[in-house]
Design an enzyme around this catalytic site. Structure first.
Site, short mmCIF file in Angstrom:
data_model
loop_
_atom_site.label_atom_id
_atom_site.label_comp_id
_atom_site.label_asym_id
_atom_site.label_seq_id
_atom_site.Cartn_x
_atom_site.Cartn_y
_atom_site.Cartn_z
N ASP A 171 7.41 -7.78 -16.17
CA ASP A 171 6.31 -7.73 -15.20
C ASP A 171 6.20 -9.01 -14.37
O ASP A 171 5.73 -8.97 -13.23
CB ASP A 171 4.97 -7.48 -15.92
CG ASP A 171 4.82 -6.02 -16.32
OD1 ASP A 171 5.51 -5.17 -15.75
OD2 ASP A 171 4.01 -5.73 -17.23
N HIS A 205 -0.09 -4.41 -21.45
CA HIS A 205 1.10 -3.57 -21.24
C HIS A 205 1.39 -3.57 -19.74
O HIS A 205 1.51 -4.64 -19.13
CB HIS A 205 0.79 -2.18 -21.82
CG HIS A 205 1.97 -1.28 -22.03
ND1 HIS A 205 3.27 -1.63 -21.75
CD2 HIS A 205 2.03 0.01 -22.50
CE1 HIS A 205 4.07 -0.62 -22.04
NE2 HIS A 205 3.35 0.39 -22.50
N HIS A 208 6.11 -11.14 -25.34
CA HIS A 208 6.46 -9.72 -25.57
C HIS A 208 6.48 -9.47 -27.06
O HIS A 208 6.99 -10.30 -27.81
CB HIS A 208 7.83 -9.42 -24.96
CG HIS A 208 8.13 -7.97 -24.85
ND1 HIS A 208 8.55 -7.22 -25.92
CD2 HIS A 208 8.04 -7.13 -23.80
CE1 HIS A 208 8.72 -5.97 -25.52
NE2 HIS A 208 8.42 -5.88 -24.24
C1 LIG Z 1 6.39 -4.40 -19.39
C2 LIG Z 1 5.36 -4.83 -20.40
O1 LIG Z 1 4.48 -4.08 -20.75
S1 LIG Z 1 5.59 -6.36 -21.06
C3 LIG Z 1 4.01 -6.90 -21.60
C4 LIG Z 1 3.13 -7.20 -20.44
N1 LIG Z 1 1.91 -7.89 -20.87
C5 LIG Z 1 1.70 -9.20 -20.60
O2 LIG Z 1 2.48 -9.88 -19.95
C6 LIG Z 1 0.40 -9.74 -21.10
C7 LIG Z 1 0.57 -11.19 -21.63
N2 LIG Z 1 1.27 -11.17 -22.88
C8 LIG Z 1 0.61 -10.94 -24.05
O3 LIG Z 1 -0.61 -10.79 -24.09
C9 LIG Z 1 1.44 -10.84 -25.32
O4 LIG Z 1 2.59 -11.63 -25.23
C10 LIG Z 1 1.82 -9.39 -25.66
C11 LIG Z 1 0.58 -8.49 -25.73
C12 LIG Z 1 2.76 -8.80 -24.63
C13 LIG Z 1 2.51 -9.37 -27.02
O5 LIG Z 1 1.56 -9.83 -27.90
P1 LIG Z 1 1.68 -9.84 -29.49
O6 LIG Z 1 2.95 -9.31 -29.96
O7 LIG Z 1 0.47 -9.17 -30.00
O8 LIG Z 1 1.71 -11.41 -29.76
P2 LIG Z 1 0.56 -12.31 -30.30
O9 LIG Z 1 -0.72 -11.99 -29.63
O10 LIG Z 1 0.60 -12.24 -31.79
O11 LIG Z 1 1.07 -13.73 -29.81
C14 LIG Z 1 1.73 -14.70 -30.59
C15 LIG Z 1 1.31 -16.07 -30.12
O12 LIG Z 1 1.76 -16.28 -28.78
C16 LIG Z 1 0.67 -16.51 -27.91
N3 LIG Z 1 0.91 -15.76 -26.69
C17 LIG Z 1 1.57 -14.59 -26.57
N4 LIG Z 1 1.62 -14.21 -25.30
C18 LIG Z 1 0.97 -15.17 -24.61
C19 LIG Z 1 0.70 -15.34 -23.25
N5 LIG Z 1 1.10 -14.43 -22.37
N6 LIG Z 1 0.02 -16.42 -22.86
C20 LIG Z 1 -0.38 -17.34 -23.75
N7 LIG Z 1 -0.13 -17.24 -25.06
C21 LIG Z 1 0.53 -16.16 -25.48
C22 LIG Z 1 -0.55 -15.94 -28.64
O13 LIG Z 1 -1.74 -16.55 -28.23
C23 LIG Z 1 -0.20 -16.25 -30.05
O14 LIG Z 1 -0.44 -17.62 -30.29
P3 LIG Z 1 -1.08 -18.12 -31.67
O15 LIG Z 1 -0.08 -17.72 -32.71
O16 LIG Z 1 -1.22 -19.58 -31.46
O17 LIG Z 1 -2.37 -17.38 -31.79
O1 LIG Z 2 8.27 -2.70 -24.81
C1 LIG Z 2 7.07 -2.98 -24.65
O2 LIG Z 2 6.27 -3.15 -25.59
C2 LIG Z 2 6.51 -3.18 -23.29
C3 LIG Z 2 7.57 -3.18 -22.25
O3 LIG Z 2 8.23 -4.18 -22.03
C4 LIG Z 2 7.83 -1.95 -21.53
O4 LIG Z 2 7.20 -0.93 -21.80
O5 LIG Z 2 8.71 -1.96 -20.65
#
Ligand SMILES: CC(=O)SCCNC(=O)CCNC(=O)[C@H](O)C(C)(C)COP(=O)(O)OP(=O)(O)OC[C@H]1O[C@@H](n2cnc3c(N)ncnc32)[C@H](O)[C@@H]1OP(=O)(O)O
Ligand SMILES: O=C([O-])CC(=O)C(=O)O
Length: 371
Positions: free
Chosen positions: A312, A221, A260
Site C-alpha cells: 500500500d 488492511h 505486515h
Molecule cells: C495490503 C495490506 O493490506 S498490507 C497492510 C496495510 N496496513 C497498514 O499498512 C497499516 C499499518 N500497519 C499495521 O498496523 C501493522 O503492521 C499490521 C496491522 C499490518 C500488522 O500488524 P500485526 O501483525 O498485528 O503487528 P503488531 O501490531 O503485533 O506489531 C508488532 C510491533 O510493530 C509495531 N508496528 C507494526 N506496524 C507498525 C506501523 N505501521 N507503525 C508503527 N509501528 C508498527 C507495533 O506497534 C508493534 O510494536 P510493539 O511490539 O512495540 O507493540
Molecule cells: O496479506 C495480508 O494480510 C494483507 C495484504 O498484504 C494483502 O491483502 O495484499
C-alpha cells in the site's frame, strides 16, 4: 484435545490451498507455482486471471478468448446504477462498492448454483462488473456523468479510463495493469479469510465478496493505501516527511503503509515492484519530489522501527499519479483482488468444511438469575 489460543489467529493454518503461498524465507509470493513478481514483469493482469481461474497460464489464444468473454459480460443493470445514484454524496466509496456488489447479485440467474462451472461464470461476470461499480459508483455519488465501458480498450485500460475519463498512455496502462497483478491475490489476508468463512456455510460468491469488501475497508488492511496518500500529501515536501513521521511515532501512532502480519521485519516484494513503477511514472510526469518523499519515509521507518513498506505504501503514490481519486484507492484494490477472492470461494466450495472455531472463555460461571 488442547489447542493453543492464538490472538488474531497469528501463524495458524486456516486452509489448505493450491492458489498462493507467502514464502517469506525466500522472499517469494507463489501464485499457482509462479513467482508473482515475475508474473507482474512478464504477463498481463488477464493472464493472471486465467491462471487463477484455470490453474494454468493461458496461451495467447486462450487469453484473447478470456478477454472477449469478459467484454461480453460488460452489460450492467440500469436499476443498480439508479440505486447507486440515490446514495448520499458522503458515502464512503467502499460502502458504495459493497452496496453495488450486493445489488447485482439479484441479476445473476446462477446465484444459488455452487458448482465449479457456475462459480467460474459468476467470477467472469464479477470481473466484468466490479470495475464498473468502482468507477460509475464514484461518478454516481459525486454527481458526475457515468461512462460506458469501451470494448476497444484493454480490460485494464478501460478500468482506468472509466475512473479518470481519459484514455491512459501506454506507460499508465502498463503500470496500472501491474498494480492489478500485485493486488490480485495474497494467500490468506483478513478479507480472503472473511470470504472463505462466508462461503463455508454454502453461501454464495456475491455474499462472500461483499463481506470481503467490508473487511478490506479497514485501515489495518486495504484502507491503508488511502491513508498513506493523505500522509504523503500532508508532508508535502522532502523536508517535512521526517518530522511528520517522528512526530507520529512519538505519539505511538501506527504509520500507514508499514509493517505486515506475515512479512513484518522483511520487505514486501510487491512494494518494491511498485517503487520501480513509481520511479518510471515520476519521470514521465516530472514529479520527482513525490518519489523522494516516499524514499525518505521508507528510510526513516527502517532506521526508527526496523519496519519495511508494504504494497500500500508504494501503490498509493502510483495511483495518485495515475489520476485516481484517493477515495477510490481501496475500491480499486478490491477490484484487483476480486479474482483472488473468487478463486478462494471456488476452492472453498469444492472442498468445504464449515469454519466454526472455539473460544477461550474468560467470563464468569455459575451465576443464577434472581426472581
Ligand atoms: C495490503 C495490506 O493490506 S498490507 C497492510 C496495510 N496496513 C497498514 O499498512 C497499516 C499499518 N500497519 C499495521 O498496523 C501493522 O503492521 C499490521 C496491522 C499490518 C500488522 O500488524 P500485526 O501483525 O498485528 O503487528 P503488531 O501490531 O503485533 O506489531 C508488532 C510491533 O510493530 C509495531 N508496528 C507494526 N506496524 C507498525 C506501523 N505501521 N507503525 C508503527 N509501528 C508498527 C507495533 O506497534 C508493534 O510494536 P510493539 O511490539 O512495540 O507493540
Ligand atoms: O496479506 C495480508 O494480510 C494483507 C495484504 O498484504 C494483502 O491483502 O495484499
Amino acid at each position: 484435545m488442547t489447542v493453543q489460543y492464538q490472538p488474531g489467529l497469528e501463524n495458524v493454518i486456516a486452509s489448505e490451498t493450491s492458489i498462493s503461498y507467502l514464502d517469506v524465507e525466500n522472499e517469494e509470493i507463489v501464485l499457482r507455482g509462479y513467482d508473482l513478481i515475475e508474473l507482474a514483469r512478464k504477463v498481463t493482469y488477464l493472464d493472471v486471471v486465467g491462471l487463477l481461474l484455470n490453474r494454468q497460464l493461458p496461451t495467447p489464444v486462450q487469453r484473447n478468448a478470456l478477454e472477449e468473454k469478459l467484454k461480453s459480460e460488460y452489460s450492467f443493470p440500469e436499476d443498480v446504477l439508479s440505486i447507486l445514484k440515490l446514495l448520499p454524496q458522503k458515502t464512503n466509496l467502499m460502502d458504495v462498492l459493497r452496496t453495488g456488489i450486493s445489488a447485482i447479485s439479484g441479476y445473476d440467474e446462477e446465484l444459488e448454483d455452487r458448482s465449479r462451472d457456475a462459480n467460474y461464470r459468476k467470477s467472469i461476470r464479477l470481473l466484468a462488473k466490479v470495475p464498473q461499480i468502482v468507477a460509475n459508483g464514484y461518478r454516481a455519488v459525486t454527481k458526475q456523468p457515468l461512462l460506458e465501458p469501451r470494448k476497444d480498450l484493454s480490460y485494464s485500460a478501460n478500468f482506468l479510463y472509466m475512473i479518470t475519463g481519459t484514455v491512459p498512455t501506454k506507460l499508465e496502462e502498463r503500470v496500472f495493469d501491474q498494480s492489478l497483478i500485485v493486488y490480485s491475490e495474497h494467500e490468506m489476508p483478513n478479507s480472503t479469510f472473511a470470504a472463505r468463512v462466508i462461503a463455508s456455510t454454502q453461501s454464495d460468491i456475491y455474499g462472500a465478496l461483499t463481506g470481503a469488501v467490508a473487511s478490506l475497508k479497514g485501515t489495518l488492511h486495504g484502507g491503508a493505501n488511502e491513508a498513506v496518500m493523505k500522509m504523503l500529501l500532508e508532508a508535502g515536501t522532502e523536508s517535512q516527511i521526517e518530522p511528520l513521521l517522528l512526530n507520529q511515532l512519538s505519539r505511538k501512532e501506527r504509520i500507514m503503509g508499514f509493517g505486515h502480519r506475515v512479512y513484518m521485519k522483511k520487505v514486501d516484494p510487491r512494494a518494491m515492484l511498485m517503487k520501480e513503477a513509481l520511479a518510471e511514472l515520476v519521470q514521465e510526469k516530472d514529479k520527482h519530489e513525490l518519489f523522494n518523499i516516499c524514499v525518505i519515509g521508507e528510510n526513516v521507518m527502517k532506521r526508527e522501527k526496523g519496519l519495511y513498506p508494504n504494497l500500500d505504501y508504494y501503490a498509493a503514490p502510483v495511483y495518485y499519479l495515475l489520476g485516481i481519486p484517493i477515495d477510490l484507492f481501496t475500491p480499486v484494490f478490491l477490484a484487483a483482488r476480486t479474482i483472488g477472492i473468487c478463486a478462494h470461494v471456488m476452492e472453498q466450495h469444492e472442498n468445504n468444511r464449515l469454519f466454526r472455531p472455539r473460544v477461550f472463555y474468560n467470563g464468569p460461571r455459575g451465576l443464577h438469575p434472581q426472581n
